[in-house]
Design a protein around this motif. Structure first.
Motif, PDB file in Angstrom:
ATOM      1  N   THR A  23       0.580  -1.281  -0.151  1.00 26.73           N
ATOM      2  CA  THR A  23       0.081  -0.208  -0.448  1.00 26.73           C
ATOM      3  C   THR A  23       0.919   1.530   0.496  1.00 26.73           C
ATOM      4  N   GLY A  24       2.182   1.443   0.913  1.00 26.70           N
ATOM      5  CA  GLY A  24       2.678   2.819   1.123  1.00 26.70           C
ATOM      6  C   GLY A  24       3.629   2.655  -0.667  1.00 26.70           C
ATOM      7  N   ARG A  25       4.207   1.699  -1.169  1.00 29.73           N
ATOM      8  CA  ARG A  25       4.137   1.736  -2.224  1.00 29.73           C
ATOM      9  C   ARG A  25       3.630   2.500  -3.427  1.00 29.73           C
ATOM     10  N   ALA A  26       2.467   1.847  -3.723  1.00 23.04           N
ATOM     11  CA  ALA A  26       1.852   2.335  -4.060  1.00 23.04           C
ATOM     12  C   ALA A  26       1.491   4.294  -4.147  1.00 23.04           C
ATOM     13  N   LEU A  27       0.808   4.102  -2.529  1.00 24.54           N
ATOM     14  CA  LEU A  27       0.761   5.907  -2.780  1.00 24.54           C
ATOM     15  C   LEU A  27       1.404   6.605  -2.650  1.00 24.54           C
ATOM     16  N   TYR A  28       3.168   6.090  -3.033  1.00 21.50           N
ATOM     17  CA  TYR A  28       4.217   7.357  -2.978  1.00 21.50           C
ATOM     18  C   TYR A  28       4.143   7.386  -4.890  1.00 21.50           C
ATOM     19  N   GLY A  29       3.322   6.473  -5.184  1.00 18.52           N
ATOM     20  CA  GLY A  29       3.677   6.974  -7.403  1.00 18.52           C
ATOM     21  C   GLY A  29       3.650   8.228  -7.378  1.00 18.52           C
ATOM     22  N   PRO A  30       2.942   9.378  -6.938  1.00 14.43           N
ATOM     23  CA  PRO A  30       2.891  10.498  -7.967  1.00 14.43           C
ATOM     24  C   PRO A  30       4.512  11.171  -7.571  1.00 14.43           C
ATOM     25  N   ILE A  31       5.041  10.977  -6.038  1.00 17.08           N
ATOM     26  CA  ILE A  31       6.203  11.512  -5.777  1.00 17.08           C
ATOM     27  C   ILE A  31       7.459  10.474  -6.275  1.00 17.08           C
ATOM     28  N   LEU A  32       7.487   9.489  -7.176  1.00 18.83           N
ATOM     29  CA  LEU A  32       8.244   8.133  -6.942  1.00 18.83           C
ATOM     30  C   LEU A  32       8.574   8.848  -8.528  1.00 18.83           C
ATOM     31  N   THR A  33       7.238   8.899  -9.525  1.00 19.11           N
ATOM     32  CA  THR A  33       7.430   9.459 -10.703  1.00 19.11           C
ATOM     33  C   THR A  33       7.474  10.668 -11.184  1.00 19.11           C
TER      34      THR A  33
ATOM     35  N   TRP B 298      -0.021   8.939   3.739  1.00 19.15           N
ATOM     36  CA  TRP B 298      -0.644   8.126   4.414  1.00 19.15           C
ATOM     37  C   TRP B 298      -0.570   7.359   3.877  1.00 19.15           C
ATOM     38  N   GLY B 299       1.067   6.953   2.373  1.00 17.92           N
ATOM     39  CA  GLY B 299       1.994   6.295   2.248  1.00 17.92           C
ATOM     40  C   GLY B 299       2.801   6.349   3.644  1.00 17.92           C
ATOM     41  N   ALA B 300       3.636   7.522   3.619  1.00 19.49           N
ATOM     42  CA  ALA B 300       4.241   7.149   5.049  1.00 19.49           C
ATOM     43  C   ALA B 300       3.563   6.884   6.304  1.00 19.49           C
ATOM     44  N   LEU B 301       2.076   6.841   6.617  1.00 20.05           N
ATOM     45  CA  LEU B 301       1.578   6.216   7.829  1.00 20.05           C
ATOM     46  C   LEU B 301       1.572   4.458   6.869  1.00 20.05           C
ATOM     47  N   PHE B 302       1.312   3.995   5.917  1.00 25.47           N
ATOM     48  CA  PHE B 302       1.710   3.018   6.107  1.00 25.47           C
ATOM     49  C   PHE B 302       2.860   1.604   5.692  1.00 25.47           C
ATOM     50  N   GLU B 303       3.340   2.577   5.816  1.00 28.44           N
ATOM     51  CA  GLU B 303       4.838   2.420   5.677  1.00 28.44           C
ATOM     52  C   GLU B 303       5.642   2.090   6.706  1.00 28.44           C
TER      53      GLU B 303
END
Length: 229
Positions: free
Chosen positions: A24-34, A50-55
């Motif tokens: 879930t964290g990796r999926a939510l990070y999409g905008p910042i990673l690309t 939210w991604g940080a919270l899941f990680e």
């Protein structure tokens, strides 16, 4: 009363949380990673938070698996069990550094008022993303591979789970550790098809371990009757 049964269930739930948190964290990070200009762009800060919270849940769960299983597996081999705990701790620290690197980008974007030169901020964002990529390699690859091999060995030697599951962990952990070395030297990208393919066995190992511990618990083994002292 089988006191090891609750431990097996708790460990399985922690392993399940690591899978949920990581995916879930990796999926939510999409905008910042690309994005190459996230700091000066429109951003998707809530999604990254939210991604940080899941990680963060992933970090807690990774340590939880080690703390929960240590009292059991140390009876098989205390040194290897301690090494397993340390490997999971290294993984958790690497992930935390990765989280902080992305949250730093979010903070820079929130403070950006248009006065700073975008060409100056772009290298800063790229450097923080590069740091995150390295933590992703050393945490969920090197450290996870080592932890998987160590735990799988303990499970194999003790007979706490079927040996087929333990062998899957030995193979999966070795493969993802070797894949991390290949990625480090530029053989392929970590999130490329080869990288994802090599990660499947260790993913299957964790799913098999989760399912067995939830449904069956630990198999009868001599270490379960050995005094923790």
């Amino acid at each position: 009363m089988n006191l090891s049964r609750p431990i097996a269930v708790i460990a399985a739930l922690f392993f399940l949380l690591t899978e949920v948190g990581a995916i879930t964290g990796r999926a939510l990070y999409g905008p910042i990673l690309t994005s190459t200009d996230y700091i000066t762009g429109s951003g998707a800060d809530d999604r990254i938070l939210w991604g940080a919270l899941f990680e963060l849940l992933l970090v807690i769960a990774a340590i939880g698996t080690a703390v929960t299983l240590y009292p059991i597996v140390r009876r098989q081999h205390e040194g290897v069990a301690l090494a397993f705990v340390l490997a999971r701790l290294v993984e958790a620290v690497a992930i935390m550094i990765g989280i902080l690197s992305l949250l730093t980008i979010v903070s820079l974007r929130e403070q950006y008022d248009g006065s700073a030169d975008p060409d100056t901020l772009s290298p800063v964002g790229s450097a923080l993303l590069a740091l995150h990529d390295w933590t992703f390699l050393f945490g969920p690859n090197f450290a996870l591979g080592a932890a998987s091999v160590l735990l799988a060995y303990l499970m194999y030697a003790s007979g706490l789970v079927p040996r087929a599951i333990a062998v899957l962990g030995l193979v999966g952990g070795t493969l993802i550790f070797g894949s991390a070395i290949a990625v480090m030297f530029g053989a392929y990208e970590q999130t490329s098809a080869p990288g994802l393919l090599v990660a499947l066995p260790v993913f299957a190992w964790e799913l098999a371990l989760i399912g067995w511990l939830l449904v069956k618990g630990f198999r009868p083994a001599s270490i379960l009757t050995t005094s923790a002292a």
